[in-house]
Design a protein around this motif. Structure first.
Motif, PDB file in Angstrom:
ATOM      1  N   THR A  66       0.818  -1.219   0.000  1.00  0.00           N
ATOM      2  CA  THR A  66       0.000   0.000   0.000  1.00  0.00           C
ATOM      3  C   THR A  66       0.854   1.273   0.000  1.00  0.00           C
ATOM      4  O   THR A  66       0.326   2.379  -0.008  1.00  0.00           O
ATOM      5  CB  THR A  66      -0.900   0.054   1.252  1.00  0.00           C
ATOM      6  OG1 THR A  66      -0.037   0.092   2.399  1.00  0.00           O
ATOM      7  CG2 THR A  66      -1.826  -1.128   1.345  1.00  0.00           C
ATOM      8  N   GLY A  67       2.167   1.102   0.055  1.00  0.00           N
ATOM      9  CA  GLY A  67       3.037   2.261   0.213  1.00  0.00           C
ATOM     10  C   GLY A  67       3.356   2.487   1.686  1.00  0.00           C
ATOM     11  O   GLY A  67       4.457   2.837   2.055  1.00  0.00           O
ATOM     12  N   GLU A  68       2.352   2.234   2.522  1.00  0.00           N
ATOM     13  CA  GLU A  68       2.581   2.362   3.977  1.00  0.00           C
ATOM     14  C   GLU A  68       2.867   1.010   4.623  1.00  0.00           C
ATOM     15  O   GLU A  68       3.123   0.930   5.821  1.00  0.00           O
ATOM     16  CB  GLU A  68       1.342   2.960   4.642  1.00  0.00           C
ATOM     17  CG  GLU A  68       1.205   4.435   4.379  1.00  0.00           C
ATOM     18  CD  GLU A  68      -0.225   4.898   4.541  1.00  0.00           C
ATOM     19  OE1 GLU A  68      -1.008   4.216   5.221  1.00  0.00           O
ATOM     20  OE2 GLU A  68      -0.558   5.939   3.957  1.00  0.00           O
ATOM     21  N   GLY A  69       2.785  -0.026   3.840  1.00  0.00           N
ATOM     22  CA  GLY A  69       3.007  -1.373   4.382  1.00  0.00           C
ATOM     23  C   GLY A  69       2.342  -2.415   3.515  1.00  0.00           C
ATOM     24  O   GLY A  69       2.036  -2.162   2.350  1.00  0.00           O
ATOM     25  N   ILE A  70       2.104  -3.580   4.112  1.00  0.00           N
ATOM     26  CA  ILE A  70       1.458  -4.659   3.349  1.00  0.00           C
ATOM     27  C   ILE A  70       0.017  -4.794   3.813  1.00  0.00           C
ATOM     28  O   ILE A  70      -0.272  -4.705   5.012  1.00  0.00           O
ATOM     29  CB  ILE A  70       2.131  -6.034   3.613  1.00  0.00           C
ATOM     30  CG1 ILE A  70       3.653  -5.957   3.544  1.00  0.00           C
ATOM     31  CG2 ILE A  70       1.631  -7.083   2.649  1.00  0.00           C
ATOM     32  CD1 ILE A  70       4.314  -7.280   3.939  1.00  0.00           C
ATOM     33  N   SER A  71      -0.867  -5.030   2.848  1.00  0.00           N
ATOM     34  CA  SER A  71      -2.255  -5.337   3.176  1.00  0.00           C
ATOM     35  C   SER A  71      -2.525  -6.771   2.715  1.00  0.00           C
ATOM     36  O   SER A  71      -2.201  -7.131   1.579  1.00  0.00           O
ATOM     37  CB  SER A  71      -3.158  -4.333   2.464  1.00  0.00           C
ATOM     38  OG  SER A  71      -4.427  -4.888   2.282  1.00  0.00           O
ATOM     39  N   ILE A  72      -3.085  -7.576   3.604  1.00  0.00           N
ATOM     40  CA  ILE A  72      -3.391  -8.974   3.251  1.00  0.00           C
ATOM     41  C   ILE A  72      -4.876  -9.210   3.485  1.00  0.00           C
ATOM     42  O   ILE A  72      -5.360  -9.150   4.628  1.00  0.00           O
ATOM     43  CB  ILE A  72      -2.590  -9.960   4.142  1.00  0.00           C
ATOM     44  CG1 ILE A  72      -1.087  -9.660   4.085  1.00  0.00           C
ATOM     45  CG2 ILE A  72      -2.857 -11.399   3.711  1.00  0.00           C
ATOM     46  CD1 ILE A  72      -0.274 -10.452   5.117  1.00  0.00           C
ATOM     47  N   GLY A  73      -5.626  -9.447   2.426  1.00  0.00           N
ATOM     48  CA  GLY A  73      -7.063  -9.693   2.539  1.00  0.00           C
ATOM     49  C   GLY A  73      -7.322 -10.928   3.389  1.00  0.00           C
ATOM     50  O   GLY A  73      -6.555 -11.897   3.341  1.00  0.00           O
ATOM     51  N   ALA A  74      -8.414 -10.881   4.160  1.00  0.00           N
ATOM     52  CA  ALA A  74      -8.709 -11.992   5.081  1.00  0.00           C
ATOM     53  C   ALA A  74      -8.938 -13.309   4.341  1.00  0.00           C
ATOM     54  O   ALA A  74      -8.752 -14.377   4.901  1.00  0.00           O
ATOM     55  CB  ALA A  74      -9.937 -11.646   5.917  1.00  0.00           C
ATOM     56  N   MET A  75      -9.338 -13.237   3.062  1.00  0.00           N
ATOM     57  CA  MET A  75      -9.594 -14.472   2.307  1.00  0.00           C
ATOM     58  C   MET A  75      -8.338 -14.996   1.602  1.00  0.00           C
ATOM     59  O   MET A  75      -8.421 -15.924   0.792  1.00  0.00           O
ATOM     60  CB  MET A  75     -10.706 -14.231   1.277  1.00  0.00           C
ATOM     61  CG  MET A  75     -12.085 -14.162   1.881  1.00  0.00           C
ATOM     62  SD  MET A  75     -12.587 -15.728   2.637  1.00  0.00           S
ATOM     63  CE  MET A  75     -13.047 -16.683   1.195  1.00  0.00           C
ATOM     64  N   THR A  76      -7.182 -14.407   1.884  1.00  0.00           N
ATOM     65  CA  THR A  76      -5.944 -14.891   1.246  1.00  0.00           C
ATOM     66  C   THR A  76      -5.621 -16.296   1.741  1.00  0.00           C
ATOM     67  O   THR A  76      -5.658 -16.568   2.939  1.00  0.00           O
ATOM     68  CB  THR A  76      -4.774 -13.928   1.562  1.00  0.00           C
ATOM     69  OG1 THR A  76      -5.193 -12.610   1.210  1.00  0.00           O
ATOM     70  CG2 THR A  76      -3.536 -14.307   0.797  1.00  0.00           C
ATOM     71  N   LEU A  77      -5.290 -17.163   0.787  1.00  0.00           N
ATOM     72  CA  LEU A  77      -4.991 -18.557   1.150  1.00  0.00           C
ATOM     73  C   LEU A  77      -3.652 -18.656   1.870  1.00  0.00           C
ATOM     74  O   LEU A  77      -2.709 -17.908   1.570  1.00  0.00           O
ATOM     75  CB  LEU A  77      -4.924 -19.422  -0.118  1.00  0.00           C
ATOM     76  CG  LEU A  77      -6.208 -19.550  -0.923  1.00  0.00           C
ATOM     77  CD1 LEU A  77      -5.947 -20.403  -2.181  1.00  0.00           C
ATOM     78  CD2 LEU A  77      -7.314 -20.169  -0.080  1.00  0.00           C
ATOM     79  N   VAL A 165     -11.653  -7.963   7.675  1.00  0.00           N
ATOM     80  CA  VAL A 165     -11.547  -7.550   6.266  1.00  0.00           C
ATOM     81  C   VAL A 165     -10.124  -7.781   5.760  1.00  0.00           C
ATOM     82  O   VAL A 165      -9.903  -8.437   4.749  1.00  0.00           O
ATOM     83  CB  VAL A 165     -11.966  -6.075   6.106  1.00  0.00           C
ATOM     84  CG1 VAL A 165     -11.831  -5.628   4.650  1.00  0.00           C
ATOM     85  CG2 VAL A 165     -13.387  -5.882   6.601  1.00  0.00           C
ATOM     86  N   ARG A 166      -9.152  -7.229   6.476  1.00  0.00           N
ATOM     87  CA  ARG A 166      -7.761  -7.429   6.037  1.00  0.00           C
ATOM     88  C   ARG A 166      -6.797  -7.207   7.189  1.00  0.00           C
ATOM     89  O   ARG A 166      -7.157  -6.647   8.229  1.00  0.00           O
ATOM     90  CB  ARG A 166      -7.410  -6.530   4.853  1.00  0.00           C
ATOM     91  CG  ARG A 166      -7.616  -5.081   5.125  1.00  0.00           C
ATOM     92  CD  ARG A 166      -7.408  -4.272   3.858  1.00  0.00           C
ATOM     93  NE  ARG A 166      -7.564  -2.872   4.165  1.00  0.00           N
ATOM     94  CZ  ARG A 166      -6.800  -1.901   3.708  1.00  0.00           C
ATOM     95  NH1 ARG A 166      -5.818  -2.176   2.869  1.00  0.00           N
ATOM     96  NH2 ARG A 166      -7.014  -0.659   4.049  1.00  0.00           N
ATOM     97  N   PHE A 167      -5.575  -7.636   6.967  1.00  0.00           N
ATOM     98  CA  PHE A 167      -4.494  -7.484   7.937  1.00  0.00           C
ATOM     99  C   PHE A 167      -3.535  -6.438   7.383  1.00  0.00           C
ATOM    100  O   PHE A 167      -3.252  -6.423   6.173  1.00  0.00           O
ATOM    101  CB  PHE A 167      -3.758  -8.822   8.121  1.00  0.00           C
ATOM    102  CG  PHE A 167      -4.630  -9.883   8.722  1.00  0.00           C
ATOM    103  CD1 PHE A 167      -4.590 -10.152  10.079  1.00  0.00           C
ATOM    104  CD2 PHE A 167      -5.526 -10.590   7.934  1.00  0.00           C
ATOM    105  CE1 PHE A 167      -5.413 -11.112  10.643  1.00  0.00           C
ATOM    106  CE2 PHE A 167      -6.356 -11.559   8.481  1.00  0.00           C
ATOM    107  CZ  PHE A 167      -6.298 -11.824   9.837  1.00  0.00           C
ATOM    108  N   LEU A 168      -3.036  -5.571   8.260  1.00  0.00           N
ATOM    109  CA  LEU A 168      -2.136  -4.503   7.825  1.00  0.00           C
ATOM    110  C   LEU A 168      -0.818  -4.644   8.582  1.00  0.00           C
ATOM    111  O   LEU A 168      -0.816  -4.749   9.815  1.00  0.00           O
ATOM    112  CB  LEU A 168      -2.762  -3.143   8.134  1.00  0.00           C
ATOM    113  CG  LEU A 168      -4.133  -2.929   7.482  1.00  0.00           C
ATOM    114  CD1 LEU A 168      -4.907  -1.829   8.172  1.00  0.00           C
ATOM    115  CD2 LEU A 168      -3.959  -2.618   5.993  1.00  0.00           C
TER     116      LEU A 168
END
Ligand SMILES: Cc1cc2nc3c(=O)[nH]c(=O)nc-3n(C[C@H](O)[C@H](O)[C@H](O)COP(=O)(O)OP(=O)(O)OC[C@H]3O[C@@H](n4cnc5c(N)ncnc54)[C@H](O)[C@@H]3O)c2cc1C
Ligand code: FES
Ligand code: FES
Lengths: 279, 157
Positions: A66-77, A165-168
């Motif tokens: 995201t530029g500020e870090g990593i975003s990982i969607g909750a549905m990511t395998l 929703v997601r992990f940051l």
């Protein structure tokens, strides 16, 4: 005869639609990869009326910088987390922990959101997520908010009802290790695990986080070991000193000898690895 | 009940299914694809393995409705023209089949590995098959078969 009893299946396309279904349904359950949910339903006494599948919700998908870090969607395998170059580079302990969960087919099905939202003490990812200082985007009846992962893990009762929703992950933790013990085979559930994350600079380790999963209670941060490691050059670390600090950190927890010995061994192995590593 | 459109072994099937129907039930009990086996039904054994978009997954832990829009491959889809896939041939040649109950799952998991990694070492193979149990062979010949299949596939590609 049918394996599962009947329920109504829904596949909403947005978080709001899913929250609305959660509110309106009698006894709803959210479905991500289903590796927990569908197994549980085969034995469940309290059966859901509605199964709300999350697979069509775009906001819950994908790994991004995201530029500020990593975003990982909750549905990511879990398999995608284990193999993601971005996660390996910036949060390597998370990639390592994801690679240890269950078996190859279960990692092709199970998601990071399902792992954490299951709220079982023994699952693998919470320790790694605490180690990298993750936050979660959480959508509930009271609105959307961003919470520290530790706060999220402590939610109980009605407060724990909502959608991850997601992990940051904002900070970079390129140095990471994950140690894990099982009863018999490598693919078994963890009995105890140790997650380590840090940055390495010429003048020593920075942002050190060490987290233990005893599989019996919520994950525990090892504050004494962390302060021993912080700003210390890896060549100066001492195996026995680190193991003694770990014992101090876990003193009040009534941990059995077997687990404690495993974790002390891991701590010594970690120090040895850090001393050997060139970068 | 809901209407679902599935892509199974490159054929489109439109079916009426119960909301709670598992993919294994649809494959075996409605479509007669009996290579997918009922066994533990808890995610432990891998006998119910199918490929979903090329990845090996467990059909005892997937709702049929969740498979809509994905490519499903069962063991019957491995040899569409009747000619054995190199992995299947390698299992026969290496004597990696005894009772055969685990074999469809083993073959599909091996195909999933070789489609991504054409030069796997022993560790890669053991790890890729870690979700598939075999009560007969002791696994040695299975690992040999996958190694041989990788070589055979390299020659034909
Ligand atoms: C044989 C076997 C071995 C296993 N071994 C391990 C292991 O070694 N280590 C380990 O950590 N786990 C293990 N698991 C457990 C499980 O497979 C994983 O934890 C997996 O990550 C769960 O994810 P899922 O997507 O399948 O979750 P699901 O089963 O879909 O959901 C799990 C729970 O989380 C809720 N949920 C899911 N997504 C969300 C969301 N976005 N927001 C809010 N709530 C949500 C669901 O309602 C449910 O209560 C094992 C499971 C099996 C069957
Ligand atoms: S029947 Fe599905 S894993 Fe055993
Ligand atoms: S050949 Fe019998 S279970 Fe594998």
């Amino acid at each position: 005869m049918a394996i599962l009893k009947d329920f109504q299946y829904h596949a909403p396309e947005s978080v709001d639609e899913a929250l609305d279904l959660l509110r309106r349904s009698g006894k709803p359950v959210l479905l991500a990869g289903g590796t927990f949910v569908l197994n549980t339903l085969k034995k469940a006494v309290a059966y859901p009326t509605d199964v709300i599948a999350l697979r069509k919700i775009k906001a819950l998908q994908g790994i991004a910088d995201t530029g500020e870090g990593i975003s990982i969607g909750a549905m990511t395998l879990l398999s995608d987390i284990a193999s993601s170059p971005l996660i390996r580079e910036r949060a390597s302990v998370l990639a390592r922990a994801a690679a240890c969960v269950a078996t190859t087919p279960l990692r092709h099905m199970g998601t990071i959101g399902g792992n954490v939202a299951s709220r079982f003490f023994w699952v693998d990812l919470p320790a790694a997520l605490v180690a990298v200082g993750a936050k979660v985007e959480w959508a509930a009846g009271s609105g959307k908010k961003v919470l520290d992962i530790e706060k999220f893990l402590a939610l109980k009762g009605p407060d724990a009802k909502g959608i991850l929703v997601r992990f940051l992950i904002a900070e970079k933790h390129p140095v990471g290790e994950y140690f894990r013990h099982t009863q018999a085979m490598e693919v078994d559930l963890p009995l105890a695990a140790l997650a380590f994350a840090a940055r390495k600079q010429a003048d020593g380790l920075k942002d050190v986080r060490l987290v233990v999963n005893t599989a019996l209670s919520p994950v525990v941060r090892l504050k004494s070991v962390e302060s021993l490691f912080e700003n210390t050059k890896t060549s100066r670390l001492k195996e026995k000193e680190a193991a003694a600090a770990l014992r101090r950190d876990l003193e009040g927890g009534k941990l059995d000898d077997y687990r404690l010995q495993c974790l002390c061994g891991d701590m010594e192995a970690l120090v040895e690895r850090l001393k050997r590593a060139k970068t | 009940m809901k209407t679902v459109t599935l892509d199974i072994n490159q054929k489109t099937c439109v079916l009426e299914v119960r909301d709670s129907e598992l993919l294994i039930e649809t494959l075996r009990d409605r479509l007669g694809l009996l290579g997918t086996k009922y066994s533990c039904l808890e995610g432990d054994c891998g006998a119910c393995t199918v490929l979903l978009d090329g990845n090996n997954v467990l059909s005892c832990l997937i709702l049929t409705l969740e498979a809509e829009g994905r490519k499903i491959t069962t063991i019957e889809g491995m040899s569409p023209g009747g000619e054995l896939h190199p992995v299947q041939q390698a299992f026969i040649d290496a004597g990696a089949v005894q009772c055969g109950f685990c074999t469809p799952g083993m073959v599909l998991a091996s195909k999933a590995l070789l489609d991504k990694n054409s030069h796997p070492d022993k560790e890669d193979i053991v790890r890729a098959l870690d979700g598939n149990l075999c009560r007969c062979t002791g696994y040695v010949r299975i690992v040999e078969a996958v190694t041989a299949a990788a070589k055979a596939m390299e020659k034909t590609s």
